[in-house]
Design a protein around this motif. Structure first.
Motif, PDB file in Angstrom:
ATOM      1  N   ILE A 116     -43.890  11.503  70.875  1.00 53.76           N
ATOM      2  CA  ILE A 116     -44.952  10.823  70.121  1.00 53.76           C
ATOM      3  C   ILE A 116     -46.343  11.259  70.579  1.00 53.76           C
ATOM      4  N   LEU A 117     -46.540  11.357  71.901  1.00 50.68           N
ATOM      5  CA  LEU A 117     -47.867  11.642  72.432  1.00 50.68           C
ATOM      6  C   LEU A 117     -48.266  13.093  72.185  1.00 50.68           C
ATOM      7  N   PRO A 118     -49.463  13.351  71.668  1.00 52.40           N
ATOM      8  CA  PRO A 118     -49.962  14.725  71.566  1.00 52.40           C
ATOM      9  C   PRO A 118     -50.118  15.339  72.960  1.00 52.40           C
ATOM     10  N   ALA A 119     -50.153  16.669  73.006  1.00 55.66           N
ATOM     11  CA  ALA A 119     -50.221  17.372  74.287  1.00 55.66           C
ATOM     12  C   ALA A 119     -51.430  16.943  75.111  1.00 55.66           C
ATOM     13  N   LYS A 120     -52.599  16.789  74.465  1.00 60.13           N
ATOM     14  CA  LYS A 120     -53.793  16.424  75.216  1.00 60.13           C
ATOM     15  C   LYS A 120     -53.705  15.001  75.757  1.00 60.13           C
ATOM     16  N   ALA A 121     -53.116  14.107  74.999  1.00 61.98           N
ATOM     17  CA  ALA A 121     -52.966  12.731  75.468  1.00 61.98           C
ATOM     18  C   ALA A 121     -52.029  12.668  76.666  1.00 61.98           C
ATOM     19  N   MET A 122     -50.941  13.447  76.616  1.00 61.31           N
ATOM     20  CA  MET A 122     -50.008  13.480  77.734  1.00 61.31           C
ATOM     21  C   MET A 122     -50.670  14.085  78.965  1.00 61.31           C
ATOM     22  N   ALA A 123     -51.404  15.187  78.783  1.00 60.66           N
ATOM     23  CA  ALA A 123     -52.084  15.823  79.910  1.00 60.66           C
ATOM     24  C   ALA A 123     -53.098  14.880  80.541  1.00 60.66           C
ATOM     25  N   ARG A 124     -53.863  14.173  79.694  1.00 67.85           N
ATOM     26  CA  ARG A 124     -54.864  13.244  80.217  1.00 67.85           C
ATOM     27  C   ARG A 124     -54.207  12.121  81.021  1.00 67.85           C
ATOM     28  N   LEU A 125     -53.093  11.604  80.523  1.00 69.79           N
ATOM     29  CA  LEU A 125     -52.372  10.527  81.203  1.00 69.79           C
ATOM     30  C   LEU A 125     -51.876  10.986  82.574  1.00 69.79           C
ATOM     31  N   LEU A 126     -51.264  12.171  82.618  1.00 69.86           N
ATOM     32  CA  LEU A 126     -50.711  12.674  83.871  1.00 69.86           C
ATOM     33  C   LEU A 126     -51.805  13.038  84.864  1.00 69.86           C
ATOM     34  N   LEU A 127     -52.874  13.655  84.388  1.00 70.73           N
ATOM     35  CA  LEU A 127     -53.984  14.024  85.270  1.00 70.73           C
ATOM     36  C   LEU A 127     -54.658  12.789  85.855  1.00 70.73           C
ATOM     37  N   ARG A 128     -54.846  11.783  85.026  1.00 75.11           N
ATOM     38  CA  ARG A 128     -55.488  10.558  85.492  1.00 75.11           C
ATOM     39  C   ARG A 128     -54.679   9.927  86.622  1.00 75.11           C
ATOM     40  N   GLU A 129     -53.373   9.874  86.467  1.00 78.17           N
ATOM     41  CA  GLU A 129     -52.537   9.305  87.528  1.00 78.17           C
ATOM     42  C   GLU A 129     -52.593  10.161  88.779  1.00 78.17           C
ATOM     43  N   ALA A 130     -52.503  11.496  88.611  1.00 78.52           N
ATOM     44  CA  ALA A 130     -52.492  12.398  89.759  1.00 78.52           C
ATOM     45  C   ALA A 130     -53.818  12.407  90.509  1.00 78.52           C
ATOM     46  N   MET A 131     -54.904  11.981  89.843  1.00 80.30           N
ATOM     47  CA  MET A 131     -56.221  11.952  90.465  1.00 80.30           C
ATOM     48  C   MET A 131     -56.651  10.540  90.831  1.00 80.30           C
ATOM     49  N   GLY A 132     -55.693   9.659  90.975  1.00 79.72           N
ATOM     50  CA  GLY A 132     -55.988   8.311  91.451  1.00 79.72           C
ATOM     51  C   GLY A 132     -56.775   7.466  90.484  1.00 79.72           C
ATOM     52  N   GLY A 133     -56.624   7.729  89.184  1.00 78.48           N
ATOM     53  CA  GLY A 133     -57.305   6.938  88.178  1.00 78.48           C
ATOM     54  C   GLY A 133     -58.617   7.525  87.709  1.00 78.48           C
ATOM     55  N   ARG A 134     -59.071   8.607  88.333  1.00 74.65           N
ATOM     56  CA  ARG A 134     -60.316   9.249  87.904  1.00 74.65           C
ATOM     57  C   ARG A 134     -60.120   9.925  86.548  1.00 74.65           C
ATOM     58  N   GLU A 135     -61.182   9.956  85.772  1.00 73.83           N
ATOM     59  CA  GLU A 135     -61.109  10.566  84.445  1.00 73.83           C
ATOM     60  C   GLU A 135     -61.274  12.080  84.567  1.00 73.83           C
ATOM     61  N   PRO A 136     -60.296  12.863  84.122  1.00 74.02           N
ATOM     62  CA  PRO A 136     -60.425  14.321  84.201  1.00 74.02           C
ATOM     63  C   PRO A 136     -61.400  14.852  83.163  1.00 74.02           C
ATOM     64  N   SER A 137     -61.976  16.014  83.428  1.00 70.54           N
ATOM     65  CA  SER A 137     -62.882  16.636  82.468  1.00 70.54           C
ATOM     66  C   SER A 137     -62.097  17.120  81.252  1.00 70.54           C
ATOM     67  N   GLU A 138     -62.785  17.302  80.138  1.00 66.23           N
ATOM     68  CA  GLU A 138     -62.141  17.801  78.926  1.00 66.23           C
ATOM     69  C   GLU A 138     -61.595  19.212  79.133  1.00 66.23           C
TER      70      GLU A 138
END
Length: 293
Positions: free
Chosen positions: A169-191
């Motif tokens: 269901i999740l688009p690739a960018k949404a999945m990447a953002r979700l995984l990156l955010r968790e891996a970075m301790g909740g920080r928002e990753p750059s576009e």
């Protein structure tokens, strides 16, 4: 997210090389890799959900003194993604070992992040590599190299329906953002970071390979037997860990250090599971000291 002044790689990511590799008992697969610099060889192995893109911020500093080869593991990046379920660390290590032999790499340093660190250790124990002088040293960064060392909520991938439904269901960018955010301790990753991680997941078979790999990590059993295997690793091993890693907690790094006969544990401050993005300069300094030994 902290920014870095480290220069971007000079070689465009779509002008790499491809090589056909065949592990025993499997069909050949084509692996993608990029190579820069000159000097002793250094092979970079990325983690789960990643590709050679993950090294972009530290790659230029490493190429100043080494011939750096960044490899897309089977199922990731621009490498083949067959539906053969052979995505365990040992499956990948067999391919990396064949890559090393086929490229005739010697006096090699292996550097692996997360799952890539597990693959690096298993490569040193693989037929054709074990007992030879091809690998000089190994650096592993936040690696779930022993069973049951990743965060317990990752066990969700073993359920039969939920992960497949989410990834469908999740688009690739949404999945990447979700995984990156968790891996970075909740920080928002750059576009730019989100797009770099998302791009390979628009390829057919990428998400299937991701789930097969995740299930192989979570499903591995018998930590004592795995630790016993690691006692045969004769190369010096640098174990690098972020103190606040939420994916593979620091206690897992300490367990791994106890299992290896020749290791040093370096703990990085102010980062989580992605020091190559969160603290690239600190990571480069740590690796460079090890490479200079």
């Amino acid at each position: 997210m902290p920014t870095s002044n480290l220069a971007a790689p000079q070689v465009p990511p779509d002008k790499g090389n491809r090589i056909s590799i065949q592990a025993p008992g499997h069909e050949p697969v084509t692996l993608y890799y990029e190579e820069q610099g000159a000097g002793p060889p250094l092979l970079l192995l990325h983690g789960l959900g990643e590709s050679i893109f993950t090294w972009r911020e530290i790659l230029p500093a490493l190429t100043a003194s080494h011939r750096v080869i960044a490899l897309d593991l089977k199922g990731f990046g621009r490498s083949d993604k067959p539906d053969d379920r052979a995505y365990s660390a040992d499956d990948q290590a067999a391919l990396v070992a064949q890559f090393i032999v086929k490229q005739d790499l010697r006096d090699l340093t292996l550097v692996g992040h997360s799952f890539g660190g597990t693959v690096a250790l298993r490569t040193a124990l693989t037929d054709g590599i074990a007992g030879t002088a091809r690998i000089r040293r190994i650096a592993v960064i936040g690696a779930p190299a022993l069973p049951h060392t990743a965060a317990s909520h990752l066990d969700l991938v073993m359920t039969p329906v939920v992960p497949d439904a989410m990834t469908g269901i999740l688009p690739a960018k949404a999945m990447a953002r979700l995984l990156l955010r968790e891996a970075m301790g909740g920080r928002e990753p750059s576009e730019r970071l989100v797009e770099g991680y998302a791009a390979p997941y628009r390829d057919e078979g990428a998400m299937r390979a991701f789930l097969a790999t995740a299930r192989s990590i979570v499903g591995e059993r018998d930590a004592d037997a795995v630790a016993a295997r690691y006692r045969a690793v004769r190369q010096p091993v640098l174990i690098v860990w972020c103190r606040e890693d939420p994916i593979v907690p620091l206690r897992s790094g300490k367990r791994l250090a106890a299992a290896l006969p020749r290791d040093r544990l370096a703990i990085l401050e102010g980062c989580h599971h992605l020091p190559q993005h969160e603290r690239p300069r600190q990571l480069v300094r740590t690796l460079t000291r090890f490479l200079g030994r």
